[in-house]
Motif scaffolding. Structure first.
Motif, PDB file in Angstrom:
ATOM      1  N   MET A  53      -0.732  -9.587   3.756  1.00 14.81           N
ATOM      2  CA  MET A  53      -2.082  -9.277   3.131  1.00 14.81           C
ATOM      3  C   MET A  53      -2.373 -10.430   2.071  1.00 14.81           C
ATOM      4  N   ASP A  54      -3.899 -10.420   1.675  1.00 10.06           N
ATOM      5  CA  ASP A  54      -4.449 -11.456   0.886  1.00 10.06           C
ATOM      6  C   ASP A  54      -5.404 -10.865   0.229  1.00 10.06           C
ATOM      7  N   LEU A  55      -5.293 -11.044  -1.194  1.00 14.88           N
ATOM      8  CA  LEU A  55      -6.198 -10.119  -2.040  1.00 14.88           C
ATOM      9  C   LEU A  55      -7.520 -10.873  -2.300  1.00 14.88           C
ATOM     10  N   GLY A  56      -7.677 -12.103  -1.443  1.00 15.40           N
ATOM     11  CA  GLY A  56      -9.058 -12.769  -1.739  1.00 15.40           C
ATOM     12  C   GLY A  56      -9.900 -11.915  -0.129  1.00 15.40           C
ATOM     13  N   GLU A  57      -9.113 -11.168   0.713  1.00 17.53           N
ATOM     14  CA  GLU A  57      -9.852 -10.438   1.656  1.00 17.53           C
ATOM     15  C   GLU A  57     -10.012  -9.111   1.569  1.00 17.53           C
ATOM     16  N   VAL A  58      -8.771  -8.452   0.964  1.00 18.97           N
ATOM     17  CA  VAL A  58      -8.856  -7.061   0.841  1.00 18.97           C
ATOM     18  C   VAL A  58      -8.396  -6.557  -0.426  1.00 18.97           C
ATOM     19  N   PRO A  59      -9.115  -5.228  -0.587  1.00 22.80           N
ATOM     20  CA  PRO A  59      -8.839  -4.924  -1.817  1.00 22.80           C
ATOM     21  C   PRO A  59      -7.526  -4.433  -2.333  1.00 22.80           C
TER      22      PRO A  59
END
Length: 339
Positions: A53-59
């Motif tokens: 996952m990527d916190l730039g894309e998902v909360p």
């Protein structure tokens, strides 16, 4: 706790629910992430057990929901989460609405079937943030910073031995001199050298120079090293080779200036009892570059270095205004410096 201690704990079965990996040395960070994957997840389970996952894309709340969801067909899952702003002071320009309290609540009672690994490519965390304090308290935070000068050479030697060959005197320094200090690039060059040397083969300086091509920056680094050691013929040879490669003389002059500026900065800070790591952080270069610059600095007086930088500033102006031929201008500079 450092990476070695954390790895030893994992091997002994002491696995944290949350890991926070941060720093600029991404190669070692990636190695530790791969180590966790190898230790915690069997190969046959990885299709179902690995989540990226990527916190730039998902909360962050989505990451928490994933961690709280019971894994399908496997006993444990490993969640790798990339981040650039959530744990640092970097400005978050994304449109993702993070709710940090979701992670704070999760950390009070994490799921025993999930391991979250946050991977932050920044040198510093924002210690003021509650989430940083909470992760450090409930999980494991590991820093991955550039290796010091001697550490880097030991790392090269270790990687070579792992590949089944050995180094002759000066070869480790030659590899770093030619390939630079990036561990990813060094790893690739070491693999190539060991393939050439063969099983139980030895790598010498001549082999390194034959197989490992230097970048323009590394060539200038070597050029200044030759000047510092009064090897004018070699320095001029490197300069002429750069010209054959169609490198712009003004760029070469700028890189020479940068190297002499580093030497002066290292000389100045060393007299103020700064350590190698502190100097590297202060001037924004790799610790190995500080080590070499420190050795070069001992061969120049401070006033001499200041004079060289003034000369280079004047040369830059003259080349850009057409007052001097660019190729000839640098050549004369090197001849005067060598003299």
């Amino acid at each position: 706790m450092d990476a070695k201690a954390a790895a030893k704990a994992v091997k002994q079965g002491d696995v944290s629910s949350v890991y926070l990996l941060y720093g600029s040395e991404k190669f070692q960070m990636k190695e530790f992430a791969e180590f966790l994957e190898a230790q915690l997840i069997p190969k046959e389970d990885r299709d179902f057990a690995l989540v990226h996952m990527d916190l730039g894309e998902v909360p962050i709340q989505t990451v928490v929901e994933e961690a709280e969801t019971v894994p399908f067909m496997v006993q444990k899952k490993l969640i790798f989460v990339r981040d650039t702003a959530f744990f640092t002071a970097a400005k978050d320009n994304g449109k993702v609405d993070h709710r940090p309290e979701a992670l704070l609540d999760y950390l009070t009672d994490p799921a025993d079937y999930s391991v979250i690994v946050f991977m932050v490519g920044q040198e510093k965390l924002d210690e003021r943030k509650k989430v940083v304090k909470a992760v450090k308290k409930s999980g494991v935070a590991l820093s991955f910073m550039p290796l010091g000068g001697e550490e880097l050479l030991r790392w090269v030697d270790k990687q070579v031995k792992k590949s089944g060959c050995t180094l002759r005197a000066g070869a480790a320094e030659a590899i770093v001199r030619n390939a630079g200090t990036g561990l990813q690039a060094l790893s690739g060059e070491i693999e190539k050298l060991c393939l050439y040397a063969g099983a139980d083969g030895a790598i010498d300086v001549a082999t390194v120079d034959m197989l490992v091509a230097r970048s323009t920056e590394q060539n200038v680094f070597a050029l200044v090293e030759d000047i510092a050691n009064l090897r004018l013929d070699k320095a001029l040879g490197i300069y002429y080779e750069l010209l054959k490669q169609r490198e712009e003389p003004i760029k070469i002059a700028a890189l020479i200036t940068r190297q002499f500026r580093i030497i002066l900065q290292v000389k100045t800070l060393s007299t103020q009892s700064y350590s190698q790591q502190q100097i590297a952080s202060q001037i924004g270069v790799h610790p190995y570059a500080v080590k070499i610059a420190g050795e070069q600095a001992r061969k120049f007086q401070t006033a001499r270095l200041e004079g060289i930088l003034n000369h280079l500033a004047n040369l830059d102006y003259q080349m850009k205004t057409g007052a001097v031929d660019k190729v000839l201008g640098i050549e004369l500079f090197l001849l005067r410096l060598g003299a």
